[in-house]
Write a protein that holds these residues in place. Structure first.
Motif, PDB file in Angstrom:
ATOM      1  N   PRO B 488     104.425  18.124  72.033  1.00 33.32           N
ATOM      2  CA  PRO B 488     105.860  17.406  73.330  1.00 33.32           C
ATOM      3  C   PRO B 488     105.597  17.959  74.230  1.00 33.32           C
ATOM      4  O   PRO B 488     105.647  17.452  75.560  1.00 33.32           O
ATOM      5  CB  PRO B 488     106.659  17.882  72.471  1.00 33.32           C
ATOM      6  CG  PRO B 488     106.050  17.579  70.813  1.00 33.32           C
ATOM      7  CD  PRO B 488     104.344  18.487  71.036  1.00 33.32           C
ATOM      8  N   ARG B 518     113.956   8.657  77.463  1.00 34.30           N
ATOM      9  CA  ARG B 518     113.993   8.428  76.381  1.00 34.30           C
ATOM     10  C   ARG B 518     112.312   9.902  76.011  1.00 34.30           C
ATOM     11  O   ARG B 518     112.358  10.597  75.084  1.00 34.30           O
ATOM     12  CB  ARG B 518     112.808   7.011  75.969  1.00 34.30           C
ATOM     13  CG  ARG B 518     112.188   7.762  74.489  1.00 34.30           C
ATOM     14  CD  ARG B 518     111.373   6.323  73.840  1.00 34.30           C
ATOM     15  NE  ARG B 518     111.013   7.015  73.048  1.00 34.30           N
ATOM     16  CZ  ARG B 518     109.731   6.111  71.628  1.00 34.30           C
ATOM     17  NH1 ARG B 518     110.718   4.891  72.014  1.00 34.30           N
ATOM     18  NH2 ARG B 518     109.344   6.732  70.707  1.00 34.30           N
ATOM     19  N   LEU B 519     111.859  10.108  76.833  1.00 35.67           N
ATOM     20  CA  LEU B 519     110.854  10.955  76.911  1.00 35.67           C
ATOM     21  C   LEU B 519     111.186  12.295  77.096  1.00 35.67           C
ATOM     22  O   LEU B 519     110.665  13.509  75.938  1.00 35.67           O
ATOM     23  CB  LEU B 519     109.070  10.825  77.788  1.00 35.67           C
ATOM     24  CG  LEU B 519     108.402  12.157  77.799  1.00 35.67           C
ATOM     25  CD1 LEU B 519     107.441  11.970  76.577  1.00 35.67           C
ATOM     26  CD2 LEU B 519     107.208  11.507  78.628  1.00 35.67           C
ATOM     27  N   GLN B 521     114.579  13.027  76.039  1.00 30.62           N
ATOM     28  CA  GLN B 521     115.351  13.421  75.124  1.00 30.62           C
ATOM     29  C   GLN B 521     114.010  13.479  73.403  1.00 30.62           C
ATOM     30  O   GLN B 521     114.297  14.893  73.098  1.00 30.62           O
ATOM     31  CB  GLN B 521     115.754  12.640  74.179  1.00 30.62           C
ATOM     32  CG  GLN B 521     117.162  12.193  75.272  1.00 30.62           C
ATOM     33  CD  GLN B 521     117.221  10.884  75.199  1.00 30.62           C
ATOM     34  OE1 GLN B 521     116.891   9.708  74.524  1.00 30.62           O
ATOM     35  NE2 GLN B 521     119.382  10.514  75.971  1.00 30.62           N
ATOM     36  N   ASP B 522     112.970  13.240  73.508  1.00 24.34           N
ATOM     37  CA  ASP B 522     111.903  13.264  72.383  1.00 24.34           C
ATOM     38  C   ASP B 522     111.000  14.665  72.323  1.00 24.34           C
ATOM     39  O   ASP B 522     111.347  15.791  71.972  1.00 24.34           O
ATOM     40  CB  ASP B 522     110.617  12.454  72.673  1.00 24.34           C
ATOM     41  CG  ASP B 522     112.119  10.891  71.555  1.00 24.34           C
ATOM     42  OD1 ASP B 522     112.355  11.344  71.613  1.00 24.34           O
ATOM     43  OD2 ASP B 522     110.126   9.857  72.358  1.00 24.34           O
ATOM     44  N   GLN B 525     113.595  17.130  71.085  1.00 24.97           N
ATOM     45  CA  GLN B 525     113.826  17.832  70.293  1.00 24.97           C
ATOM     46  C   GLN B 525     112.716  18.018  69.669  1.00 24.97           C
ATOM     47  O   GLN B 525     112.943  18.926  68.718  1.00 24.97           O
ATOM     48  CB  GLN B 525     114.261  16.198  69.532  1.00 24.97           C
ATOM     49  CG  GLN B 525     115.454  15.675  70.321  1.00 24.97           C
ATOM     50  CD  GLN B 525     116.374  15.058  69.294  1.00 24.97           C
ATOM     51  OE1 GLN B 525     115.796  13.695  68.700  1.00 24.97           O
ATOM     52  NE2 GLN B 525     117.421  15.638  67.987  1.00 24.97           N
ATOM     53  N   ALA B 526     111.517  17.297  69.834  1.00 29.70           N
ATOM     54  CA  ALA B 526     110.337  18.543  69.161  1.00 29.70           C
ATOM     55  C   ALA B 526     109.410  19.107  69.575  1.00 29.70           C
ATOM     56  O   ALA B 526     108.715  19.365  69.147  1.00 29.70           O
ATOM     57  CB  ALA B 526     109.682  16.871  69.061  1.00 29.70           C
TER      58      ALA B 526
END
Lengths: 135, 632, 250
Positions: B488, B518-519, B521-522, B525-526
């Motif tokens: 990520p 969205r990217l 947030q990802d 998180q990841a």
């Protein structure tokens, strides 16, 4: 109490070189569609046929040399078995076996060795002469 | 001379203090990086030459042994007002002079050092014309309260004697009298939170490390300051290295560590040299090593030099780097206070945190907690940089508002331009706008607003700053500084840069903003480590506070700040243009025509949107206009 | 200890990872960088799951199941919408990085989520930076390759991209690579890998090349087995053993 672990016994004098063991192994290690690679082979030194397969050595060179502990003794069958998920494909075991009983399958990048079919070795089951017995 | 007991240290201090008291005056020349770049070294030499010529005996730096001397010259660490160097401060008058040149040394010696005169015409002047006779009156300093920076700019950085004379190692003596548990309790009661940005309770961290069962424990000082525009830790390491060693020694005493490491980035050679000298001096004096001050307590410190990787400021990567491994973070599901360096309990604090510790131990938890806010006691050092009138190094009580910092201390936006945003927290932090100016600087308040305290970089931006461009800058910084271990952060941040770049170039498509969010947030998180998890912050905070600007870039292909070159052309406002002719030679594209004293004209076809003309124009006559790219 | 994965109560030993426990209980969690024999690195993030401290806990945390050690009472969800989305993003990003790696494209199609096509890398290699090769090389004891550089420029290479004595040309790195990124050229005389050429050892029986000379030296040097173990290829050893057995038996 359990009986002592059975062993695959090779009495080469009874071998007639029919190669049924190779076929049985290939079927046991393959799928309904495709034969597998046999872990047993008939050799003919001085024209006398002899089935050659892993002897499940007590102090196994393959177990010693494996850098990641992917080869270990099965607690029930006593066979030296490969954990394919642990194998890192380094071929050290292939190089180490003093009897050449581990071969290398290039297409699947895995070492091939006899695992006594989890205690039901197909070769012994189908040997017509009793050259291979499991008891 | 080895100090083998607490009494010997006290005697030593007494001798030094008496010697200092015998001096009539002290002149402190700032030898911080910015002042040296402005010629502070030459100034210091000139002062020494002039003093010799005028028959004035100077004691230089820690060299107070010369009893003949009546005046002391100290080449100090950073004094703060970096923009106006070289800085000179004369005590006891507390006179403060900015931008002093070597040729002014003669007058400085004859008037300010031979006697007590304040050189009035050198003093800083307020916009209203008021002269500041003392440094304490200067607004830049008036609102500050130094704790971590107390010695920086005051002590001679390479002199253990000078540090002792200023009260150094008194806190260590106090700590040796306390039980380890009491030290931890005091730091916890003081409410000290990690100054590196995380804001974790330092006392609690020490407590966990102290209570973990292990044969060895370590103390690490994180001096791998990598945020763009931040140099607080550098200033402390260069300007007051003994304070860090004292703070670390107290921490070691509290948790039962025998070995400490100071991890300093490769780009700080001076800090390394100063710390190295300080460590050697402390060992010789019995303040490091076996049996510190004759008490049955051993502790030593080593310097570990980083290779300049930003990621090595992340605690687990830093520890791997000290171990000699590649500086990549590991998953921190097990805290490094429990299993850190070499698998042992490890306390890792930042330079500024350790610099606060001696003050807390010496003056008590209540004294420290009385400053700042209930949730974030104490003070915080910031590097005030960017488009602000007075750039430099400051330290303010927690709870001071951003407005006070930028306008009262920083003197407002440079050239009186409108304020647009302030970036705090470095690449893990975010941008805050005008509406957030009254937020107090406080760990929780800044985090709640979408930014973070961070290590203390504070970058002020004016109306000619494009937030898309700023987000792109930070993300491209993070792209090249991502360690590249997890997908990520490595791939996500690179794609993020690409998305932001299309916005800057006017090739972004509708929906790209949502896709970017969205990217973001990802990635948050990841990702594996804290740097990856916080990597999207500069973008997310900018979108929160400046969403319209992003939408204008995507939907209208306009950059109101006139920064994104593909979206901008410049034009000259005939009303304001005086025909001064500054802009035409500045234009790299040869796009500006005009006779002297006539209104100049920019050929929009030739204009590359670089903005060089706007930068040089003194009459505010250059306007940024949308380039109106055809829709694609 | 006890934990719950996707509603299924599972028993686990202290120190086990969520992934180990899940797989033992036949709960599928996709992985790319994980390998049972190699130390976890948590690089690919495909194995992320949502965890809560206990059954009543509301706040879920996303963790890499290959690295996260189980705790008593842990509640694990391996396929929440959020977890699926994160996995999809990981695969979308890898697909853009390695457009020529069919394994990634296939895995991505199998996920069946809302895929996003990110800008494909122009210099896309097949390397997904799973570190399997690096870790395998370390397990063998050679440490000949490592991840060098940072960010998107990160790549696996021997020190200074140069020939190194640490490499024995055993080819394990290439064999364990999930995408076939590591190039190996084989001739009867030599094997070329990492731009370094290794002479092949010839079988003392049939003369066929069966491993590199350097690998033979390495295996013999381990001291676990006698050096004369490594002179013949497996086929010749089996043939010779057969002759020996027959002779002994007659």
């Amino acid at each position: 109490m359990r009986s002592p672990t059975p062993m695959l016994i090779i009495d080469w004098r009874k071998c007639i070189g029919c190669r049924t063991c190779e076929l049985a192994c290939a079927m046991a290690k393959g799928s309904p569609e495709k034969l597998g690679r046999p872990r047993i082979a008939i050799h003919r030194p001085d024209d006398a046929p002899i089935p050659m397969t892993c002897l499940q050595c007590l102090e196994a060179a393959c177990v010693k040399i494996c850098p990641v502990g992917a080869l270990s003794r099965h607690p029930e069958t006593g066979a030296v078995v490969l954990d394919e998920n642990r194998c890192i494909h380094c071929q050290s075991c292939v190089a180490a076996c003093p009897f050449g009983h581990i071969s290398w399958a290039e297409e699947s990048r895995t070492p091939l060795k006899c695992d006594l079919c989890d205690g039901q070795p197909a070769c012994a089951k189908f040997c017509p002469t009793g050259a291979l017995t499991y008891k | 001379m080895k100090l083998t007991s607490v009494d010997m240290l006290a005697q030593r201090r007494e001798t030094l203090v008496q010697r200092t008291a015998a001096l009539a005056r002290e002149v402190r020349v700032c030898a911080g990086t910015a002042c040296v770049a402005a010629g502070a070294g030459k100034l210091s030499d000139a002062i020494q030459r002039e003093a010799a010529a005028q028959g004035l005996v100077l004691a230089v730096d820690g060299d107070a042994a010369d009893v003949e001397a009546t005046v002391r010259l100290v080449n100090t660490g950073c004094q703060g007002l970096c923009q106006a160097g070289p800085l000179v401060r004369v005590l006891p008058q507390d006179a403060f002079y900015c931008g002093v040149r070597p040729k002014q040394a003669a007058r400085l010696v004859s008037e300010a050092l031979q006697n007590n005169a304040v050189i009035a015409d050198w003093c800083a002047v307020s916009p209203q014309g008021q002269r500041y006779a003392t440094r304490a009156e200067v607004p830049f300093y008036r609102h500050q309260q130094p704790i971590a920076l107390e010695g920086c700019g005051a002590v001679a950085p390479e002199s253990l004697d000078d540090y002792i004379a200023h009260g150094g190692f008194a806190a260590l003596v106090r700590a040796l009298e306390m039980s380890p548990e009491d030290i931890v309790q005091t730091v916890e009661d003081a409410g000290l939170r990690g100054r590196g940005g995380g804001g974790f309770s330092t006392g609690r961290k020490w407590r966990i490390a102290a209570s973990a069962s292990a044969s060895e424990r370590y103390v690490i000082c994180n001096g791998d300051e990598g945020d763009p525009g931040a140099f607080m830790d550098c200033a402390i390491m260069e300007g007051d290295p003994f304070r860090i060693i004292e703070g670390m020694t107290i921490a070691a005493r509290a948790i039962g560590a025998q070995q400490g490491f100071i991890y300093v980035r490769h780009e700080y050679p001076k800090a390394v040299a100063r710390l190295d000298k300080a460590i050697v001096a402390c060992r010789e004096a019995g303040l490091l090593g076996a049996g510190i001050l004759g008490a049955g307590f051993d502790f030593d410190v080593e310097i570990a030099r980083g290779g300049g990787a930003f990621v090595c400021g992340e605690s687990t990567a830093l520890m791997r780097s000290i171990e000699g491994l590649v500086g990549e973070p590991r998953a921190n599901y097990v805290r490094s206070v429990q299993e850190g360096l070499y698998g042992q309990p490890t306390v890792l604090n930042n330079v500024e945190t350790f610099a606060c510790v001696p003050a807390i131990i010496a003056r008590g938890a209540a004294w420290f907690a009385a400053t700042g806010t209930p949730g974030s006691p104490g003070t915080k050092a910031f590097c005030l940089v960017g488009k602000v009138a007075h750039t430099g190094l400051i330290e303010v009580p927690m709870g001071t508002t951003l407005r006070q910092v930028i306008f009262d201390i920083g003197g407002g936006v440079l050239d009186g331009r409108p304020f647009k945003a302030v970036q705090t927290g470095g690449p893990s932090g975010g941008c805050l706008g005008e509406a957030q100016l009254d937020l107090p600087v406080d760990f929780d308040a800044l985090t709640a607003a979408g930014s973070m305290m961070g290590s203390g970089g504070m970058i002020v931006m004016d109306d000619r700053t494009c937030m898309v461009d700023v987000a792109h800058y930070y993300l491209s910084f993070l792209q090249s500084e991502s360690c590249g271990r997890c997908v990520p952060c490595r791939e996500g941040v690179a794609q993020f840069c690409h998305l932001l770049d299309t916005m800057r170039r006017g090739t972004a498509k509708p929906g790209d903003l949502d896709r970017a969010i969205r990217l973001a947030q990802d990635i948050a998180q990841a990702s594996l480590c804290g740097l990856g998890k916080s990597a999207p912050n500069p973008f997310l905070s900018a979108v929160t506070h400046f969403r319209a600007e992003f939408e204008a870039h995507i939907n209208d292909r306009t950059c109101s700040a006139g920064v994104c070159r593909d979206l901008t052309v410049f034009a000259i406002d005939a009303q304001n243009c005086t025909g001064c002719g500054l802009c035409a030679p500045a234009c790299p594209a040869d796009a500006i025509a005009g006779a002297p004293k006539q209104v100049h004209v920019i050929d929009a076809q030739k204009c590359t949107g670089c903005g060089a003309c706007r930068t040089v124009c003194r009459d505010d006559a250059v306007r940024a206009l949308p380039r109106n790219l055809p829709c694609n | 200890m006890q934990l719950v994965i996707d509603g299924i109560p599972c028993t686990a030993e202290s120190g086990e990872t969520i992934l180990q426990v899940a797989r033992r209980n036949r709960i599928d969690i996709p992985t790319l960088c994980h390998h049972d024999a190699l130390e976890g690195v948590g690089a690919c993030r495909l194995c992320v799951v949502a965890v809560r401290a206990h059954a009543e806990a509301v706040d879920a945390q996303v963790v890499a199941s290959c690295m996260y050690a189980v705790k008593d009472g842990l509640q694990v969800d391996t396929a929440t919408p959020e977890v699926r989305r994160l996995r999809q993003t990981v695969l979308d990003l890898l697909a853009a990085r390695c457009p020529d790696a069919p394994e990634i494209q296939a895995l991505r199609e199998r996920m069946g989520g809302d895929a996003i096509d990110y800008a494909p890398a122009v210099d896309g290699s097949k390397c997904i930076m799973c570190y399997r090769c690096v870790r395998a090389c370390e397990a063998i004891g050679c440490n000949a390759i490592a991840a060098v550089n940072r960010g998107p420029q990160k790549e696996i290479a021997p020190p200074f991209f140069d020939a190194t004595q640490r490499c024995i040309g055993c080819g394990t790195c290439a064999a364990i690579c999930p995408t076939g990124h590591i190039a190996v050229t084989e001739t009867p005389q030599y094997r070329e890998i990492w731009s370094q050429r290794f002479a092949m050892a010839q079988c003392a029986g049939c003369g066929a090349p069966f491993m590199t000379e350097a690998t033979r030296e390495h295996l013999a040097g381990l001291g676990k087995l006698k050096p004369d173990y490594f002179t013949h290829c497996a086929a010749c050893r089996q043939r010779d053993a057969a002759a020996r057995f027959v002779r002994v038996g007659t």
